[in-house]
Design a protein around this motif. Structure first.
Motif, PDB file in Angstrom:
ATOM      1  N   LEU A 160      46.954  37.166  39.970  1.00  0.00           N
ATOM      2  CA  LEU A 160      46.186  38.352  39.580  1.00  0.00           C
ATOM      3  C   LEU A 160      44.702  38.148  39.847  1.00  0.00           C
ATOM      4  CD1 LEU A 160      46.135  41.151  38.167  1.00  0.00           C
ATOM      5  CD2 LEU A 160      45.876  39.906  36.002  1.00  0.00           C
ATOM      6  N   PHE A 161      44.179  36.985  39.468  1.00  0.00           N
ATOM      7  CA  PHE A 161      42.763  36.703  39.693  1.00  0.00           C
ATOM      8  C   PHE A 161      42.430  36.668  41.184  1.00  0.00           C
ATOM      9  CE2 PHE A 161      42.463  34.631  35.338  1.00  0.00           C
ATOM     10  CZ  PHE A 161      41.612  35.598  34.834  1.00  0.00           C
ATOM     11  N   LEU A 162      43.288  36.019  41.984  1.00  0.00           N
ATOM     12  CA  LEU A 162      42.973  35.881  43.396  1.00  0.00           C
ATOM     13  C   LEU A 162      43.180  37.176  44.172  1.00  0.00           C
ATOM     14  CD1 LEU A 162      43.029  32.795  42.620  1.00  0.00           C
ATOM     15  CD2 LEU A 162      43.615  32.411  45.008  1.00  0.00           C
ATOM     16  N   ARG A 163      43.998  38.071  43.659  1.00  0.00           N
ATOM     17  CA  ARG A 163      44.124  39.391  44.294  1.00  0.00           C
ATOM     18  C   ARG A 163      42.911  40.275  43.973  1.00  0.00           C
ATOM     19  NH1 ARG A 163      48.444  40.692  47.018  1.00  0.00           N
ATOM     20  NH2 ARG A 163      50.413  39.589  46.719  1.00  0.00           N
ATOM     21  N   ASN A 164      42.242  39.972  42.889  1.00  0.00           N
ATOM     22  CA  ASN A 164      41.070  40.756  42.461  1.00  0.00           C
ATOM     23  C   ASN A 164      39.944  39.793  42.103  1.00  0.00           C
ATOM     24  OD1 ASN A 164      42.605  43.566  41.986  1.00  0.00           O
ATOM     25  ND2 ASN A 164      43.839  41.915  41.097  1.00  0.00           N
ATOM     26  N   PRO A 165      39.430  39.053  43.094  1.00  0.00           N
ATOM     27  CA  PRO A 165      38.575  37.901  42.802  1.00  0.00           C
ATOM     28  C   PRO A 165      37.234  38.235  42.156  1.00  0.00           C
ATOM     29  CG  PRO A 165      38.600  38.363  45.163  1.00  0.00           C
ATOM     30  CD  PRO A 165      39.652  39.231  44.539  1.00  0.00           C
ATOM     31  N   ARG A 166      36.765  39.459  42.270  1.00  0.00           N
ATOM     32  CA  ARG A 166      35.461  39.788  41.698  1.00  0.00           C
ATOM     33  C   ARG A 166      35.570  40.707  40.480  1.00  0.00           C
ATOM     34  NH1 ARG A 166      31.935  37.569  45.096  1.00  0.00           N
ATOM     35  NH2 ARG A 166      32.645  37.199  47.230  1.00  0.00           N
ATOM     36  N   ARG A 167      36.790  40.857  39.988  1.00  0.00           N
ATOM     37  CA  ARG A 167      37.002  41.738  38.837  1.00  0.00           C
ATOM     38  C   ARG A 167      37.073  40.926  37.545  1.00  0.00           C
ATOM     39  NH1 ARG A 167      42.225  45.768  38.018  1.00  0.00           N
ATOM     40  NH2 ARG A 167      41.822  46.292  35.822  1.00  0.00           N
ATOM     41  N   VAL A 168      36.547  41.504  36.477  1.00  0.00           N
ATOM     42  CA  VAL A 168      36.652  40.909  35.147  1.00  0.00           C
ATOM     43  C   VAL A 168      37.874  41.508  34.460  1.00  0.00           C
ATOM     44  CG1 VAL A 168      35.549  40.588  32.908  1.00  0.00           C
ATOM     45  CG2 VAL A 168      34.161  40.572  34.998  1.00  0.00           C
ATOM     46  N   PHE A 169      38.772  40.649  33.966  1.00  0.00           N
ATOM     47  CA  PHE A 169      39.988  41.105  33.309  1.00  0.00           C
ATOM     48  C   PHE A 169      39.919  40.831  31.818  1.00  0.00           C
ATOM     49  CE2 PHE A 169      41.509  40.499  37.646  1.00  0.00           C
ATOM     50  CZ  PHE A 169      42.287  41.643  37.833  1.00  0.00           C
ATOM     51  N   SER A 170      40.173  41.850  31.029  1.00  0.00           N
ATOM     52  CA  SER A 170      40.314  41.638  29.592  1.00  0.00           C
ATOM     53  C   SER A 170      41.680  41.031  29.322  1.00  0.00           C
ATOM     54  CB  SER A 170      40.180  42.964  28.840  1.00  0.00           C
ATOM     55  OG  SER A 170      41.278  43.818  29.153  1.00  0.00           O
ATOM     56  N   ALA A 171      41.846  40.447  28.135  1.00  0.00           N
ATOM     57  CA  ALA A 171      43.140  39.873  27.771  1.00  0.00           C
ATOM     58  C   ALA A 171      44.219  40.948  27.778  1.00  0.00           C
ATOM     59  CB  ALA A 171      43.050  39.207  26.399  1.00  0.00           C
ATOM     60  N   ARG A 172      43.892  42.162  27.332  1.00  0.00           N
ATOM     61  CA  ARG A 172      44.859  43.252  27.316  1.00  0.00           C
ATOM     62  C   ARG A 172      45.307  43.625  28.724  1.00  0.00           C
ATOM     63  NH1 ARG A 172      48.955  44.780  25.188  1.00  0.00           N
ATOM     64  NH2 ARG A 172      47.929  44.037  23.287  1.00  0.00           N
ATOM     65  N   THR A 173      44.366  43.655  29.673  1.00  0.00           N
ATOM     66  CA  THR A 173      44.722  43.984  31.055  1.00  0.00           C
ATOM     67  C   THR A 173      45.623  42.918  31.654  1.00  0.00           C
ATOM     68  OG1 THR A 173      42.625  45.150  31.347  1.00  0.00           O
ATOM     69  CG2 THR A 173      43.808  44.523  33.340  1.00  0.00           C
ATOM     70  N   ILE A 174      45.349  41.650  31.355  1.00  0.00           N
ATOM     71  CA  ILE A 174      46.203  40.568  31.845  1.00  0.00           C
ATOM     72  C   ILE A 174      47.610  40.708  31.284  1.00  0.00           C
ATOM     73  CG2 ILE A 174      46.561  38.064  31.839  1.00  0.00           C
ATOM     74  CD1 ILE A 174      43.515  37.754  31.853  1.00  0.00           C
ATOM     75  N   LEU A 175      47.715  41.059  30.000  1.00  0.00           N
ATOM     76  CA  LEU A 175      49.031  41.293  29.403  1.00  0.00           C
ATOM     77  C   LEU A 175      49.786  42.383  30.148  1.00  0.00           C
ATOM     78  CD1 LEU A 175      48.420  41.192  25.528  1.00  0.00           C
ATOM     79  CD2 LEU A 175      49.879  39.655  26.851  1.00  0.00           C
ATOM     80  N   ASP A 176      49.094  43.485  30.439  1.00  0.00           N
ATOM     81  CA  ASP A 176      49.741  44.617  31.118  1.00  0.00           C
ATOM     82  C   ASP A 176      50.206  44.262  32.515  1.00  0.00           C
ATOM     83  OD1 ASP A 176      49.318  46.186  28.899  1.00  0.00           O
ATOM     84  OD2 ASP A 176      47.509  47.145  29.679  1.00  0.00           O
TER      85      ASP A 176
END
Length: 342
Positions: A160-176
């Motif tokens: 997920l991080f490497l597909r969106n390398p410049r995006r900030v992810f909240s814990a809730r978004t990572i869960l989703d």
């Protein structure tokens, strides 16, 4: 990556969930076409596995409605009949490929991975951030030349991080994105998994701040490491080895109904038309074959006697499925109308 299984037969749906989860995919189940369309609209899926015979909105209408609303994720159709007309109708409705039930597990996974490569991976075969590389087609993660041993959820977070390398992810978004919709863990679970990811990255030499915590916002890759010169550039090109996949039958893959929708199993007390009964039998054989092949492919150290019993069970199930397909194809080509039961 997330896959949506649209299948009203719970045994087949959960068999698919077990198989796909073993290959690190997050899997959601929709028990009918209407629920499938709602889930496709609510979540981002990389692939849809779709049964043709569904209550309400059938597989053909599902494909047409999904494509009409602009969704372009690959659709792999599961069909009980191997006649050319049904396959042609599915492809014309917007499906990308089809597999006849019961399916061979290795063939099914090969088609799934081919569609995923065609859908998203073909433009970016290997995801990189500095010396860290992820190959989605084989679920491999390396730092330089070192292969990282990761759990499915840990792998999903890094991808997920490497597909969106410049995006900030909240814990809730990572869960989703990484957990399936039938699971309901709290955000603390994400923090625990991130701690383990950081620990494993550090063990192979990754800087401790490779994944940054943004106060009260979330997490992201550290841009300071984006331009690192990878050691792979000066080495002979080699195929990334696949992480050894051990069977991981997690809480979301148990052969028990979990959500309220999934507890609504069909009643078998009411007599069904011949076509619907044949469909149900085909789904039974599909589930048996899927589980048997799953055991044979993933369980190591099975004794010879057990292997022989599994092969015998597989042969009987294939024979039964072949007879059911003959019935279904006869009913499709003859005068008797095929009922859309399963």
């Amino acid at each position: 990556m997330k896959i949506l299984v649209v299948e009203d037969d719970l045994a087949v749906a959960q068999t698919l969930q077990i198989l796909l989860s073993t290959y690190y995919y997050a899997v959601d189940i929709a028990v009918d076409g209407e629920a499938g369309l709602e889930m496709a609209d609510a979540f981002d899926y990389d692939l849809v596995l779709l049964d043709i015979w569904l209550p309400g909105i059938d597989g053909f209408d599902f494909c047409q409605q999904l494509r009409a609303t602009g969704f372009r994720m690959p659709i792999l159709v599961l069909t009980a009949q191997d006649g050319g007309s049904q396959k042609a109708n599915a492809l014309n409705a917007g499906a990308d490929d089809y597999v006849v039930k019961p399916f061979d597990v290795e063939e099914l996974m090969a088609r799934v991975q081919a569609l995923l490569r065609r859908g998203r991976i073909k433009t970016q075969p290997i995801l990189t951030w500095g010396n860290l590389s992820v190959e989605p087609s084989s679920c491999s993660v390396r730092y330089g030349t070192q292969l990282l041993p990761l759990t499915p959820k840990e792998y999903g977070i890094l991808e997920l991080f490497l597909r969106n390398p410049r995006r900030v992810f909240s814990a809730r978004t990572i869960l989703d994105q990484v957990w399936n919709s039938t699971e309901s863990p709290g955000e603390e679970v994400v923090r625990v998994h991130l701690k383990e990811v950081r620990k494993k990255l550090k063990a192979v030499g990754v800087p401790g701040d490779f994944i940054k915590t943004i106060h009260r916002t979330g997490y992201r890759l550290n841009p300071s490491y984006a331009a690192e010169i990878t050691s792979q550039a000066d080495e002979p090109s080699t195929a990334l080895q696949r992480v050894e996949l051990q069977p991981r039958i997690q809480a979301d893959c148990q052969l028990e109904p979990q959500g309220e929708e999934q507890r609504k199993t069909p009643s078998y007390e009411t007599p069904k038309p011949g076509g619907a009964v044949a469909q149900d039998l085909n789904n039974v054989f599909t589930s048996i074959l899927g589980i048997v092949q799953f055991i044979r492919l993933t369980q190591k150290g099975i004794d010879k006697a057990t292997q022989e019993r599994l092969l015998l069970l597989e042969a009987y199930a294939k024979r039964g499925a072949s007879l059911v397909r003959q019935i279904l194809n006869f009913k499709q080509d003859g005068n008797e109308e095929l009922s859309s039961g399963a």
